[in-house]
Design an enzyme around this catalytic site. Structure first.
Site, mmCIF file in Angstrom:
data_model
loop_
_atom_site.group_PDB
_atom_site.id
_atom_site.type_symbol
_atom_site.label_atom_id
_atom_site.label_comp_id
_atom_site.label_asym_id
_atom_site.label_seq_id
_atom_site.Cartn_x
_atom_site.Cartn_y
_atom_site.Cartn_z
ATOM 1 N N ARG A 154 0.839 -1.199 0.000
ATOM 2 C CA ARG A 154 0.000 0.000 0.000
ATOM 3 C C ARG A 154 0.875 1.251 0.000
ATOM 4 N NH1 ARG A 154 -5.039 1.317 -1.563
ATOM 5 N NH2 ARG A 154 -6.261 2.423 -0.014
ATOM 6 N N GLU A 159 -3.804 7.587 -4.439
ATOM 7 C CA GLU A 159 -4.289 6.686 -3.375
ATOM 8 C C GLU A 159 -4.640 7.420 -2.087
ATOM 9 O OE1 GLU A 159 -5.660 3.310 -3.819
ATOM 10 O OE2 GLU A 159 -3.806 3.421 -4.955
ATOM 11 N N GLY A 188 -12.825 -2.285 -8.245
ATOM 12 C CA GLY A 188 -14.120 -1.663 -7.968
ATOM 13 C C GLY A 188 -14.220 -0.849 -6.694
ATOM 14 N N GLY A 189 -13.110 -0.306 -6.158
ATOM 15 C CA GLY A 189 -13.204 0.502 -4.938
ATOM 16 C C GLY A 189 -13.859 -0.295 -3.826
ATOM 17 N N GLU A 226 -5.592 3.766 -7.862
ATOM 18 C CA GLU A 226 -6.812 4.319 -7.264
ATOM 19 C C GLU A 226 -7.844 4.663 -8.342
ATOM 20 O OE1 GLU A 226 -9.625 4.550 -5.166
ATOM 21 O OE2 GLU A 226 -9.532 6.626 -5.794
ATOM 22 N N THR A 235 -8.700 -0.006 -10.397
ATOM 23 C CA THR A 235 -7.981 -1.144 -9.814
ATOM 24 C C THR A 235 -8.055 -2.341 -10.757
ATOM 25 O OG1 THR A 235 -8.516 -0.336 -7.602
ATOM 26 C CG2 THR A 235 -7.823 -2.626 -7.733
ATOM 27 N N THR A 294 -3.415 -1.249 -8.022
ATOM 28 C CA THR A 294 -4.214 -0.083 -8.396
ATOM 29 C C THR A 294 -3.373 1.183 -8.447
ATOM 30 O OG1 THR A 294 -6.248 1.110 -7.801
ATOM 31 C CG2 THR A 294 -4.812 0.515 -5.995
#
Ligand code: GLY
Length: 615
Positions: free
Chosen positions: A110, A449, A497-498, A430, A410, A428
């Site tokens: 991340r 992000e 898809g968030g 974002e 993503t 991703t």
């Protein structure tokens, strides 16, 4: 189903050497072949959104590489062909089952906030949250990329290839180009306004000032060169070397196009890149109907939310229930788990995330009390109290926290090899098109992000686990998932898809395990997404099939064109592998196996859907 794009290499059957000597030209373009959403066979399987990425992964497997090698190689290919969803300017989560040890591990790639970023970073002078789009297309939204170190770590921990070897397919693809399809053109069109703000982005993705034509060859020699730098110098080049300096300069002084309005500069400093780590994390694990379900731990909320919802659903005999009560239970469990996710999950280095309690059967039993079989709960519903003290059906007394905005971009890829190793990897930048800022001359877009942070606490009297802070990782919804049965590989999946990633993965697991659809059908089935909202999203086909009956129970759906685009791999009894990709959504995905026997098995063969778990 439309195929998106493919490389000249695949189209013409020319060797890499021949192509290297002959630069691609529009004249070499052939009609775009069909993508295959289902593949059955042996020798290893790859499912991704893009046929080039799938082919690159399969080539690695066919040459003796394992699932980690193939996943990194396929991800590097996605950085070329899916540059608006993933790439070395972003981050992700890599969950891996290693057959030799029987262990599931996870790499947290991340992005992190700059050390200079405080809780009010996304507030204006009046203390109000910045308009979301303004925050996205700015230097402020850019976190330190985690993808390069994720690739290096995945290879170091689990792989057999060097980074240079794993990047070969991506380098060739960037150099030689791929054929633009309708989805790529449309995604460029959707981002045109944002891309025109930044000179290097407009130059790269709007060649000659226009949208790339469907059927034209899109080359990215700058990205090929950047991959070559990583291949030669290692990912240190991005964190402490020449690329680090360029990233910092670009974020601090975004390269606006002539005449474009100035955007907010970002806060990244060299120290933010130099101190970056992609740590190994203990994956989440729950037991569901006799299966072991592994997911991504915080800072992703994927594993905890999918896991909590499944624990709630385990209280109901779904396999013997009709579709409508199954879907009602799914929607209610999802809403309850989202209430708890919103209230309690953030970067565990910054707040106490009660992960063990959120994933405990006792907490799930308490939460399941709220599910009324004949009436939907009022939404948003309050969070529960994962405090270790559980009784029968208490009144909810937790906060009611909002979900916040998240992009729907993503990408997810799943790889299973012949030895039983599995990589479930979601990555991703974002939003589709990320921050919109390309590092000049480097061929990749920087993430946005940090807009996954909560800009402003909904209730300042309650702790908010997802406010920005120095060095913090924003909460994610990415849900790379691996399912084992008594320690043996069964299946793996994930989706873009968030925040709808969580519901797509959850619904697909329910479809496969409880409704006993085969994995391809489980992925294709119409979806709804209940994220603790009075008006949950649902696809038109879902509303058509179930909207009336579920509406009578109190579910008020809002139609959305599509939710997610999952990919997965399943180990079938008898040694066959099944790779499944999204057949339609986002232009469809691409599934492949090393030795393909799909034609011999047939899509309706009952052996494709063996009963899973103790239903
Ligand atoms: N940016 C999407 C996610 O992290 O879930």
């Amino acid at each position: 189903m439309s195929r998106r794009r493919t490389t000249l290499l695949a189209l013409t059957g020319l060797t890499a050497t021949a192509l290297a000597a002959a630069p691609p030209s529009a004249a070499a373009v052939e009609p775009v072949p069909e993508k295959q959403p289902l593949a059955i066979g042996t020798g290893g399987a790859v499912a991704a959104v893009d046929p080039d990425a799938t082919r690159v992964g399969l080539d690695v497997l066919a040459a003796g590489g394992n699932a980690a090698d193939a996943a990194v190689a396929a991800a590097a290919a996605l950085g070329v062909t899916e540059p608006y969803s993933a790439g070395i300017g972003g981050g992700g989560f890599f969950v891996y089952y290693e057959a030799a040890t029987g262990e599931v591990s996870a790499i947290d790639g991340r992005e992190t906030a700059p050390l200079a970023m405080g809780a009010g970073a996304f507030l204006d002078e009046a203390g109000d949250a910045l308009p979301f789009a303004e925050a996205v297309q700015s230097g402020l939204s850019v976190g330190t990329p985690g993808t390069p170190l994720t690739w290096a770590r995945a290879l170091e921990e689990f792989g057999t290839l060097s980074l240079a070897e794993a990047l070969e397919g991506g380098i060739r693809l960037a150099d030689e180009g791929f054929v633009v399809d309708e989805t790529f053109r449309q995604q460029t069109a959707d981002n045109e306004e944002k891309f025109r703000l930044f000179q290097p982005t407009a130059e790269l993705f709007l060649p000659d000032g226009a949208l790339p034509e469907v059927g034209s060859v899109f080359r990215n020699p700058d990205l090929a060169g950047t991959y070559e730098v990583l291949a030669g110098k290692g990912v240190e080049a991005i964190y402490t070397g020449e690329l680090a300096e360029e990233i910092v300069e670009t974020v601090q002084d975004p390269p606006e196009a002539a005449g474009a309005a100035e955007v907010r500069p970002g806060l990244l400093e060299p120290v933010d890149l130099a101190r970056y780590d992609a740590p190994m994390r203990e994956p989440t694990r729950i037991d569901y109907r006799g299966l072991e379900i592994y997911g991504m731990a915080p800072p992703s909320s994927g594993g905890s939310t999918v896991g909590e919802a499944l624990n709630i659903l385990e209280r109901f005999p779904l396999s013997s229930m009709a579709d409508v009560p199954v879907l009602h239970s799914y929607l209610e469990a999802s809403a309850l788990a989202f209430a708890d996710r919103n209230a309690y999950v953030g970067d565990p280095a910054y707040s106490q995330v009660p992960l063990a309690q959120l994933l405990s059967d006792e907490f799930a039993a308490e939460r399941a009390c709220a599910v009324d079989p004949v009436a939907a709960l009022d939404k948003p519903t309050a969070a529960g109290s994962p405090d270790g003290e559980y009784g029968p059906c208490p009144a909810e007394d937790g906060p009611t926290a909002g979900e916040g905005a998240e992009g729907l971009s993503t990408t997810h890829l799943t790889v299973g090899d012949a030895a039983g190793n599995i990589a479930s990897y979601t990555l991703t930048i974002e939003a589709t098109g990320g921050s919109g800022i390309t590092v000049p001359g480097r061929g990749f877009i920087l993430n946005n992000e940090l807009t996954d942070f909560t800009f402003k606490a909904a209730d300042p009297t309650r702790p908010e686990p997802n406010l920005p802070a120095p060095g913090k990782r924003p909460r994610s919804s990415m849900s790379p998932t691996i399912v084992l049965d008594d320690g043996n590989p069964v299946l793996a999946l994930g989706s873009p898809g968030g925040s709808t990633i969580i519901t797509t993965v959850l619904q697909t697991l329910v479809n496969r395990i409880d409704r006993n659809l085969d994995l391809a059908e489980a992925i294709a089935a119409p979806r709804a997404s209940q994220r603790n909202s009075p008006t949950p999203d649902a696809e038109p086909a879902f509303i058509e099939l179930y909207g009336g009956d579920l509406g009578a129970l109190g579910h008020e759906f809002v139609p959305v064109a599509e939710l997610g685009a999952a990919t997965g791999v399943e180990y079938l009894p008898g040694g066959l592998l099944l790779a499944a990709a999204e057949p339609e959504r986002r232009g469809g995905g691409s599934a492949g196996v090393v030795q393909d026997v799909t034609g011999d098995v047939g899509p309706d063969d009952p052996q494709l859907a063996p009963e899973l778990g103790q239903n």
